[in-house]
Design a protein around this motif. Sequence first.
Motif, PDB file in Angstrom:
ATOM      1  N   GLU A 172       0.838  -1.195   0.000  1.00 47.40           N
ATOM      2  CA  GLU A 172       0.000   0.000   0.000  1.00 47.40           C
ATOM      3  C   GLU A 172       0.874   1.246   0.000  1.00 47.40           C
ATOM      4  OE1 GLU A 172      -2.546   3.211   1.576  1.00 47.40           O
ATOM      5  OE2 GLU A 172      -0.663   2.427   2.297  1.00 47.40           O
ATOM      6  N   ASP A 173       0.637   2.135  -0.956  1.00 48.56           N
ATOM      7  CA  ASP A 173       1.388   3.390  -1.015  1.00 48.56           C
ATOM      8  C   ASP A 173       0.841   4.325   0.057  1.00 48.56           C
ATOM      9  OD1 ASP A 173       1.383   3.162  -4.594  1.00 48.56           O
ATOM     10  OD2 ASP A 173       2.949   2.565  -3.191  1.00 48.56           O
ATOM     11  N   ASP A 174       1.509   4.341   1.173  1.00 42.46           N
ATOM     12  CA  ASP A 174       1.011   5.098   2.316  1.00 42.46           C
ATOM     13  C   ASP A 174       1.347   6.575   2.139  1.00 42.46           C
ATOM     14  OD1 ASP A 174      -0.040   5.753   4.705  1.00 42.46           O
ATOM     15  OD2 ASP A 174       1.619   4.994   5.912  1.00 42.46           O
ATOM     16  N   VAL A 175       0.328   7.375   1.993  1.00 37.24           N
ATOM     17  CA  VAL A 175       0.504   8.819   1.871  1.00 37.24           C
ATOM     18  C   VAL A 175      -0.181   9.479   3.067  1.00 37.24           C
ATOM     19  CG1 VAL A 175       0.057  10.862   0.479  1.00 37.24           C
ATOM     20  CG2 VAL A 175       0.538   8.666  -0.637  1.00 37.24           C
ATOM     21  N   ALA A 176       0.596  10.163   3.871  1.00 38.80           N
ATOM     22  CA  ALA A 176       0.027  10.813   5.049  1.00 38.80           C
ATOM     23  C   ALA A 176      -0.950  11.895   4.618  1.00 38.80           C
ATOM     24  CB  ALA A 176       1.137  11.417   5.905  1.00 38.80           C
ATOM     25  N   PRO A 177      -2.134  11.964   5.238  1.00 37.12           N
ATOM     26  CA  PRO A 177      -3.124  12.974   4.837  1.00 37.12           C
ATOM     27  C   PRO A 177      -2.641  14.382   5.189  1.00 37.12           C
ATOM     28  CG  PRO A 177      -3.839  11.850   6.820  1.00 37.12           C
ATOM     29  CD  PRO A 177      -2.615  11.119   6.345  1.00 37.12           C
ATOM     30  N   ALA A 178      -2.880  15.323   4.297  1.00 35.17           N
ATOM     31  CA  ALA A 178      -2.531  16.724   4.546  1.00 35.17           C
ATOM     32  C   ALA A 178      -3.621  17.619   3.984  1.00 35.17           C
ATOM     33  CB  ALA A 178      -1.177  17.051   3.922  1.00 35.17           C
ATOM     34  N   PRO A 179      -4.820  17.595   4.575  1.00 26.45           N
ATOM     35  CA  PRO A 179      -5.947  18.398   4.078  1.00 26.45           C
ATOM     36  C   PRO A 179      -5.637  19.887   4.160  1.00 26.45           C
ATOM     37  CG  PRO A 179      -6.679  16.748   5.672  1.00 26.45           C
ATOM     38  CD  PRO A 179      -5.189  16.782   5.727  1.00 26.45           C
ATOM     39  N   SER A 180      -6.386  20.664   3.401  1.00 21.60           N
ATOM     40  CA  SER A 180      -6.174  22.114   3.360  1.00 21.60           C
ATOM     41  C   SER A 180      -6.492  22.783   4.693  1.00 21.60           C
ATOM     42  CB  SER A 180      -7.045  22.728   2.258  1.00 21.60           C
ATOM     43  OG  SER A 180      -8.418  22.429   2.480  1.00 21.60           O
ATOM     44  N   GLN A 181      -7.198  22.051   5.585  1.00 20.94           N
ATOM     45  CA  GLN A 181      -7.552  22.654   6.878  1.00 20.94           C
ATOM     46  C   GLN A 181      -6.400  22.639   7.882  1.00 20.94           C
ATOM     47  OE1 GLN A 181      -9.336  20.430   5.289  1.00 20.94           O
ATOM     48  NE2 GLN A 181     -11.459  21.132   5.077  1.00 20.94           N
ATOM     49  N   ALA A 182      -5.279  21.992   7.538  1.00 26.90           N
ATOM     50  CA  ALA A 182      -4.159  21.904   8.482  1.00 26.90           C
ATOM     51  C   ALA A 182      -3.675  23.275   8.949  1.00 26.90           C
ATOM     52  CB  ALA A 182      -3.018  21.109   7.862  1.00 26.90           C
ATOM     53  N   PRO A 183      -3.501  24.272   8.056  1.00 28.45           N
ATOM     54  CA  PRO A 183      -3.084  25.604   8.542  1.00 28.45           C
ATOM     55  C   PRO A 183      -4.085  26.208   9.530  1.00 28.45           C
ATOM     56  CG  PRO A 183      -2.786  25.443   6.167  1.00 28.45           C
ATOM     57  CD  PRO A 183      -3.559  24.238   6.587  1.00 28.45           C
ATOM     58  N   HIS A 184      -5.376  25.953   9.298  1.00 29.05           N
ATOM     59  CA  HIS A 184      -6.380  26.475  10.219  1.00 29.05           C
ATOM     60  C   HIS A 184      -6.258  25.820  11.592  1.00 29.05           C
ATOM     61  CE1 HIS A 184      -8.516  27.190   6.245  1.00 29.05           C
ATOM     62  NE2 HIS A 184      -8.337  28.392   6.743  1.00 29.05           N
ATOM     63  N   ALA A 185      -5.979  24.500  11.607  1.00 21.92           N
ATOM     64  CA  ALA A 185      -5.822  23.797  12.880  1.00 21.92           C
ATOM     65  C   ALA A 185      -4.631  24.350  13.661  1.00 21.92           C
ATOM     66  CB  ALA A 185      -5.654  22.298  12.632  1.00 21.92           C
ATOM     67  N   ILE A 186      -3.544  24.615  12.950  1.00 18.48           N
ATOM     68  CA  ILE A 186      -2.355  25.183  13.603  1.00 18.48           C
ATOM     69  C   ILE A 186      -2.671  26.573  14.146  1.00 18.48           C
ATOM     70  CG2 ILE A 186       0.010  25.958  13.236  1.00 18.48           C
ATOM     71  CD1 ILE A 186       0.270  23.738  11.126  1.00 18.48           C
ATOM     72  N   PHE A 187      -3.417  27.355  13.371  1.00 12.92           N
ATOM     73  CA  PHE A 187      -3.808  28.700  13.824  1.00 12.92           C
ATOM     74  C   PHE A 187      -4.623  28.621  15.117  1.00 12.92           C
ATOM     75  CE2 PHE A 187      -7.329  31.777  13.913  1.00 12.92           C
ATOM     76  CZ  PHE A 187      -6.608  32.950  14.123  1.00 12.92           C
ATOM     77  N   CYS A 188      -5.583  27.689  15.163  1.00 18.70           N
ATOM     78  CA  CYS A 188      -6.417  27.541  16.357  1.00 18.70           C
ATOM     79  C   CYS A 188      -5.581  27.180  17.573  1.00 18.70           C
ATOM     80  CB  CYS A 188      -7.489  26.477  16.115  1.00 18.70           C
ATOM     81  SG  CYS A 188      -8.707  26.908  14.861  1.00 18.70           S
ATOM     82  N   LEU A 189      -4.609  26.288  17.372  1.00 17.22           N
ATOM     83  CA  LEU A 189      -3.740  25.876  18.476  1.00 17.22           C
ATOM     84  C   LEU A 189      -2.901  27.047  18.973  1.00 17.22           C
ATOM     85  CD1 LEU A 189      -2.484  23.641  20.248  1.00 17.22           C
ATOM     86  CD2 LEU A 189      -0.876  23.199  18.394  1.00 17.22           C
ATOM     87  N   VAL A 190      -2.296  27.779  18.048  1.00 16.28           N
ATOM     88  CA  VAL A 190      -1.454  28.926  18.425  1.00 16.28           C
ATOM     89  C   VAL A 190      -2.284  29.992  19.128  1.00 16.28           C
ATOM     90  CG1 VAL A 190      -0.027  30.798  17.513  1.00 16.28           C
ATOM     91  CG2 VAL A 190       0.218  28.491  16.590  1.00 16.28           C
ATOM     92  N   LEU A 191      -3.492  30.242  18.616  1.00 22.16           N
ATOM     93  CA  LEU A 191      -4.361  31.237  19.235  1.00 22.16           C
ATOM     94  C   LEU A 191      -4.715  30.841  20.663  1.00 22.16           C
ATOM     95  CD1 LEU A 191      -6.101  33.809  18.971  1.00 22.16           C
ATOM     96  CD2 LEU A 191      -7.948  32.340  18.127  1.00 22.16           C
ATOM     97  N   MET A 192      -5.021  29.557  20.877  1.00 25.80           N
ATOM     98  CA  MET A 192      -5.354  29.090  22.221  1.00 25.80           C
ATOM     99  C   MET A 192      -4.186  29.305  23.179  1.00 25.80           C
ATOM    100  SD  MET A 192      -6.197  25.231  23.584  1.00 25.80           S
ATOM    101  CE  MET A 192      -4.445  24.788  23.500  1.00 25.80           C
ATOM    102  N   VAL A 193      -2.989  28.930  22.753  1.00 26.13           N
ATOM    103  CA  VAL A 193      -1.809  29.091  23.605  1.00 26.13           C
ATOM    104  C   VAL A 193      -1.570  30.570  23.904  1.00 26.13           C
ATOM    105  CG1 VAL A 193       0.690  28.774  23.727  1.00 26.13           C
ATOM    106  CG2 VAL A 193      -0.745  26.960  22.790  1.00 26.13           C
TER     107      VAL A 193
END
Length: 609
Positions: A407-428
């Motif tokens: 199986e060609d394992d490709v780690a998922p990288a949806p376009s929402q990843a930058p938003h998730a990082i933003f939410c985490l940084v904002l919380m901190v």
Amino acid sequence: MNKELIWVVSLLLITILLFISGRLRMDAIALLVIVVFVLSGTLTLQEATLGFSDPNVILIAALFVIGEGLVRTGVALKMGEWLIKMAGSSETKMLVLLMLTVAGLGAFMSSTGVVAIFIPVVLSVAAKMGSSPGRLMMPLSFAGLISGMMTLVATPPNLVVNSELLREGLPGFKFFDVTPVGLVALFLGIGYMLVARFWLVTPGKEEGSKQQLRKTFRDLIRDYKLSGRARRLGLRAGSPLIGQRLDDLQLRERYGINVVGLERWRKFRRVMVPVTGTTELRPRDVLLIDMSAAGIDLREFCSEQLLEPMILRGEYFSDRAQDVGMAEAVIIPDSSLQGKTLREIAFRSRYDVSVVGIRRRGELLDGVLTDRPLEMGDTLLVIGDWKKVRAIRQQRELILLNLPAEEDDVAPAPSQAPHAIFCLVLMVAMMLTNVIPNPVAALIACLLMGKFRCIDMESAYRSIHWPGLILIVGMMPFALALQKTGGVALVVDGLMEVAGGKSPHVMLLCLFVLCATIGLFISNTATAVLMAPIGVAAAQQMGVSPYPFTMIVAVAASAAFMTPVSSPVNTLVLGPGGYRFSDFVKIGVPFTLIVMVVSVLLVPLLFPF
């Protein structure tokens, strides 16, 4: 010791014994504690249920949701890809980067979740480097535990200790107050594991581990003895199976036949379609079946059901590797699957994959697998549509160990990843500024993740580890009951007799030893709930600041390195690392002593008496 205190201590001992026995779920035990306290009159209803209104319970639940958002958007798996790229073929470099990354991520999300994410990454890395997974799995678990010492929100014990300070009317710890201790423990842990990793691989064990690295279909077929079990049967016109659902046919119960795949005619060619319990068979379908428990004459069965045996190339569907997925999954601690059979939980209907093999403590189970009760740490070989196999990653009951090389394992990288990082940084950032309370900051981050489609409501509720929250809520009444009946004062008096006339450093040492000892039998969160009031009371008796005493309780609660059952993090790596109980004792006890000495010396420098 008065009668009320004897009753509370007896109930506490019974609770600990129930935790150790594992006969009842820990969250169920916690709820029973609340009921018993109210019925016995020891606490009022308001006092016994006080934990449900504790803001830290809301904060912990919100952090589970944020962690799930990071997983769903591929942020954590992206870190795994980066690790593989940066480490190359160097095991030393990999160990250092792995521990730094896990400790960093675990500072903001569940350490258990982080370790679960990185187990497949470590297996993949070990395969590429040709080394034993055992040299990296324990560093992985130690880094997960150390991550609890990195920030205030890294682990529930920190929040429990902070809540005790607030309950006493004192200012709580700041977001990064515990970080210096965590950083020192992390660098000590990295240095220690660079040496201790060589103690984890004994002669002959290395070779056995290498065989379990990046597996192929052929390896899985050999390990689970699947050769000769596969058949390919076509439905002829008039077959009584046509129009029937697989669950209704009960082929496994009646004949010992397990349908693991289905070929169907679409646009002049056969294509693979996902198989579930509700799949309805159609004319000209071709069944891919496993006959591990079949006790029938295949020729007679085909004649009776109007089936046509067809050519099967390759061993056990290996020629269909592009369509039929196969992988190993492990049952995690506190999984609701424990003690139940595949038949009872309707495994195929629940996960849309079939189990064709089970390994328990390294041994392959034989017989009818659907009637064997599952245990924690069991390794299940599942087969089905690749999409469904990959979907196991999103389940909280199982960990997908590794996908085979086909199986060609490709780690998922949806376009929402930058938003998730933003939410985490904002919380901190909100937590650092202290502009708004920490639980509110976490809730804002959760709502923003929902707004940005990083996570949906169903996934958010599913991500919360409800048994852990109930455990915290159920153990909180013990602290109040011990205070009301004089139990805290009694323990403090005992500590004062031992260390009261000595340096406060000796009291810190006694608190650490007591926390570490209790942590061998109950969870680190429950340990913090019981010990935090004792730390505050001991400081008051000695007339010194409570901050070093409560901080030592938080650090000791996270230092659960000594046994594989001290923390779910350790239990997770037990099977994939090929460890024995003695491996954790051999590696964990010395490091716990190191952390104890360093924290007793360092904490007073950060929080003067």
